[in-house]
Design an enzyme around this catalytic site. Structure first.
Site, PDB file in Angstrom:
ATOM      1  CE1 TYR A   1      -7.788   1.092  -6.781  1.00  0.00           C
ATOM      2  CE2 TYR A   1      -6.653   2.902  -7.866  1.00  0.00           C
ATOM      3  CZ  TYR A   1      -6.662   1.877  -6.936  1.00  0.00           C
ATOM      4  OH  TYR A   1      -5.561   1.643  -6.166  1.00  0.00           O
TER       5      TYR A   1
ATOM      6  CE  LYS B   1      -1.063 -12.665  -7.742  1.00  0.00           C
ATOM      7  NZ  LYS B   1       0.226 -13.065  -7.150  1.00  0.00           N
TER       8      LYS B   1
ATOM      9  CG  ASP C   1       3.356 -11.903  -6.677  1.00  0.00           C
ATOM     10  OD1 ASP C   1       3.396 -11.696  -7.913  1.00  0.00           O
ATOM     11  OD2 ASP C   1       3.140 -13.041  -6.206  1.00  0.00           O
TER      12      ASP C   1
ATOM     13  CG  ASP D   1      -2.770   3.878  -6.274  1.00  0.00           C
ATOM     14  OD1 ASP D   1      -1.945   4.762  -5.981  1.00  0.00           O
ATOM     15  OD2 ASP D   1      -3.889   3.785  -5.725  1.00  0.00           O
TER      16      ASP D   1
ATOM     17  CG  ASP E   1       2.633   6.123  -3.715  1.00  0.00           C
ATOM     18  OD1 ASP E   1       2.623   6.892  -4.699  1.00  0.00           O
ATOM     19  OD2 ASP E   1       1.994   6.343  -2.676  1.00  0.00           O
TER      20      ASP E   1
END
Ligand code: NAD
Length: 354
Positions: free
Chosen positions: A138, A189, A221, A245, A249
């Site tokens: 980001y 990852k 994942d 992020d 959620d």
């Protein structure tokens, strides 16, 4: 306890007013609490032409903690990007150096049916996602849209984490795990990304300093899948900005009730900004029907993390629990057989239970 109060926009003013009732009740009980208000978001733009007026940042820097409602509203959607309410939020996080974002996802026994998952999967769930907030893809440079030699256009971003950034957030994760169920799962990852391989290497090193905590590593994942398959296997999930992020959620929806979810963003001295995980809900603003419990629970987090007052934090959580047990519900968590009440009445009920 010097607290900057930034109600913001939409339901922000209504829900923060209820959290302030709780703080005032604590003050009556002898806690030394000092509150000072300032504008942020659309309210900052209206008052000073800036979603983060200078006075707001100054007050927030001088305070021990910040209590924020929410920002955003239809009337600001057409403003130029730097003037939009969300910019106030991004700038205050940056201005205060808040790099650790804590989002608990907890299922209250009384609200177990609010989840879209089966009750036995989520009942008793109590996990915390710790997201690094100021690094990763980001913020990485270079980024942009460029034209290649072939003439084709290409969008690109850069993912990177420096050693100090990973160490700093890992230590926060372990400190939190020590106070919870002493389990930490680091999510990355590492099978594909070099940044993640490095992340895992550093977390593994930091883990050696916390032998009491059980550490595991999981690919993102798989973590996304495990969160809906068997979420109770987790205690603290430690992860980077982009993975956090998305996963936070996902985890919030395990509880099914966005009006119940608090959050904290901390700096390296445990100074923090506390806010509900939801937005300004302009669709229900001004109607006295919003659920103030996420904001009140954010005050409980503030007591625990910034002021080291687990006793006060527990007292607030117990009061919230009691109110739910009494069958009192705002519209978003209402079910048949319960008593529907408004935002202000919910604040009063929590104060009474306190
Ligand atoms: P939202 O979270 O504001 O609302 C989503 C839905 O949940 C709406 O139907 C709303 O009525 C409901 N809801 C949210 N909080 C509730 C509560 N406490 N009680 C009862 N119901 C509640 O998200 P959105 O609609 O996507 O965004 C609305 C505005 O909020 C936008 O301007 C957005 O940019 C902003 N926003 C701000 C923040 C923040 O301040 N941290 C976060 C997300 C969105």
């Amino acid at each position: 306890m010097k607290i900057a109060v930034l109600p913001g926009d939409g339901i922000g003013t209504e829900i923060v007013a209820q959290a302030v009732k709780v703080l005032e009740a604590l003050r009556k009980d002898g806690e030394k609490i000092e509150l000072e208000y300032a504008h942020i978001g659309g309210a900052g733009y209206d008052a000073a032409g800036d979603p983060l007026p200078e006075a707001t940042l100054k007050l927030s820097k001088e305070s021990d903690a910040v209590l924020l409602g929410a920002v955003g509203g239809y009337q600001y959607d057409t403003l130029a990007r730097p003037l939009r309410p969300e910019q106030g939020l991004l700038r205050i996080r940056k201005g205060l150096g808040l790099f650790a974002n804590l989002r608990p996802a907890r299922v209250y026994p009384e609200l177990v049916n609010a989840s879209t998952l089966r009750a036995e999967v989520v009942s008793g769930l109590d996990i915390l996602i710790l997201r690094e907030l100021t690094g990763d893809i980001y913020f990485g440079q270079p980024r942009g849209i460029r034209t290649l030699d072939s003439g084709e256009r290409q969008g690109f971003d850069t993912m990177h984490y420096s050693e100090s950034e990973v160490r700093r957030i890992a230590h926060v994760g372990y400190q939190i795990a020590l106070k919870r169920n002493k389990k930490l799962c680091s999510v990355d990852k590492a099978n594909v990304l070099d940044t993640s391989m490095f992340w895992r290497e550093i977390v593994t090193e930091v883990a050696k300093e916390y032998p009491q905590v059980e550490t595991s590593h999981m690919y993102v994942d798989n973590a996304a899948m495990q969160l809906v398959r068997f979420p109770k296997q987790f205690d603290v999930i430690l992860t980077g900005n982009i993975f956090g992020d998305i996963l936070s959620d996902e985890a919030s929806m395990l509880t099914g009730s966005i009006g119940m979810l608090p959050s904290a963003s901390l700096d390296s001295n445990n100074k923090g900004l506390y806010e509900p995980s939801h937005g300004s809900a302009p669709d229900i603003a001004g109607k006295d029907i919003a659920n103030p419990l996420a904001t009140i629970l954010s005050v409980a987090m503030m007591m625990q993390y910034t002021f080291g007052r687990a006793d006060v934090s527990q007292r607030i959580e117990t009061a919230v629990h009691k109110v739910l047990h009494q069958g009192l519900r705002t519209g978003d968590i209402f079910e048949a057989g319960m008593q529907k009440i408004g935002c202000s009445a919910m604040g009063d009920a929590v104060v009474k239970a306190l």
